[in-house]
Design a protein around this motif. Structure first.
Motif, PDB file in Angstrom:
ATOM      1  N   ASN A  72       0.924  -1.454   0.022  1.00  0.00           N
ATOM      2  CA  ASN A  72       0.291   0.433   0.269  1.00  0.00           C
ATOM      3  C   ASN A  72       1.147   1.674  -0.123  1.00  0.00           C
ATOM      4  N   LYS A  74       0.566   4.457  -0.685  1.00  0.00           N
ATOM      5  CA  LYS A  74       0.093   5.434  -0.100  1.00  0.00           C
ATOM      6  C   LYS A  74      -0.768   5.475   1.305  1.00  0.00           C
ATOM      7  N   ASP A  75       0.061   4.483   2.142  1.00  0.00           N
ATOM      8  CA  ASP A  75      -0.385   4.154   3.576  1.00  0.00           C
ATOM      9  C   ASP A  75       0.538   5.467   4.325  1.00  0.00           C
ATOM     10  N   PRO A  76      -0.859   5.963   4.974  1.00  0.00           N
ATOM     11  CA  PRO A  76      -0.546   7.609   5.894  1.00  0.00           C
ATOM     12  C   PRO A  76       1.056   7.116   6.541  1.00  0.00           C
ATOM     13  N   GLU A 104      -0.222  14.581   2.763  1.00  0.00           N
ATOM     14  CA  GLU A 104      -0.881  14.709   1.617  1.00  0.00           C
ATOM     15  C   GLU A 104      -1.929  13.670   1.461  1.00  0.00           C
ATOM     16  N   GLN A 105      -2.142  12.391   2.106  1.00  0.00           N
ATOM     17  CA  GLN A 105      -3.126  12.102   2.121  1.00  0.00           C
ATOM     18  C   GLN A 105      -3.907  11.749   3.075  1.00  0.00           C
ATOM     19  N   LYS A 106      -4.084  13.386   3.919  1.00  0.00           N
ATOM     20  CA  LYS A 106      -4.905  13.489   4.953  1.00  0.00           C
ATOM     21  C   LYS A 106      -5.281  12.667   5.476  1.00  0.00           C
ATOM     22  N   PRO A 107      -4.294  12.185   6.626  1.00  0.00           N
ATOM     23  CA  PRO A 107      -4.531  10.646   7.720  1.00  0.00           C
ATOM     24  C   PRO A 107      -5.208  11.387   9.067  1.00  0.00           C
TER      25      PRO A 107
END
Length: 160
Positions: A72, A74-76, A104-107
Motif C-alpha cells: 500500500n 500511500k499508507d499514511p 498529502e493523504q490527509k491522515p
C-alpha cells in the motif's frame, strides 16, 4: 550519549569514521539513556546499570516497513513510520519525501500530528546540515511553525 548536542536528550550517534562526521543520530523516544550496545539478530540490546532493553535494529525495521509500503504505497501511517526511521538513520531527503507524502493523504489527527512533528524535525536537521539544499523547503517549514491553539486552551481558536 546521555545528552545530544542539539536536542539535549539521550541519543545514539552513528559516526562515519572514514569521513570523521556524524552519519546519524537516533533520539531516545522514551528519553532513556542508552547503555552498552550489542547488535544481535536484528536487535539492538542496551545494557544499562539497572536494566537490559532490546530494540529492533533500524535496518531490519526499515526493511519490514518497505515491504508493507509495497502493498500500500500511500499508507499514511506506514509512510510516517518509514519517514521517522529514515530521520533516525540520517536520510533526511528520504524522511522528508515520506512525511510529505503521508500528509498529502490527509491522515487522521494522530498520524497528522506525528508526521508534522517528524517533518519539522527533518527540516530542522536538514537546514543545519546543508542549508543550500534545504532552502527550497523554507516556506513549508514556516507553515509547520504555525500551531493552532485549541479553543479549550485559549477560549477561542487562533494560530500562532
Amino acid at each position: 550519549l546521555k545528552e545530544g548536542i542539539t536536542s539535549k536528550e539521550p541519543e545514539i550517534v552513528a559516526i562515519d569514521v572514514a569521513r570523521g562526521q556524524v552519519g546519524a543520530h537516533t533520539r531516545s523516544r522514551k528519553k532513556e539513556v542508552p547503555g552498552n550496545l550489542l547488535f544481535y539478530e536484528g536487535e539492538v540490546i542496551s545494557q544499562g546499570t539497572s536494566d537490559l532493553v532490546a530494540y529492533p535494529q533500524l535496518a531490519v525495521k526499515l526493511e519490514q516497513i518497505d515491504q508493507l509500503i509495497k502493498a500500500n504505497p500511500k499508507d499514511p501511517l506506514g509512510l510516517t513510520e518509514r519517514g521517522e526511521l529514515r530521520l533516525d538513520k540520517g536520510d533526511l531527503a528520504g524522511a522528508i519525501e515520506d512525511l510529505q507524502m503521508a500528509l498529502e493523504q490527509k491522515p487522521n489527527a494522530t498520524v497528522t500530528e506525528r508526521a508534522r512533528l517528524k517533518l519539522y524535525e527533518s527540516f530542522t536537521d536538514y537546514f543545519q546540515r546543508d542549508f543550500n539544499k534545504a532552502e527550497k523547503f523554507l516556506d513549508e517549514y514556516q507553515q509547520l511553525c504555525k500551531v493552532e491553539i485549541p479553543e479549550k486552551a485559549s477560549g477561542k481558536s487562533s494560530v500562532s
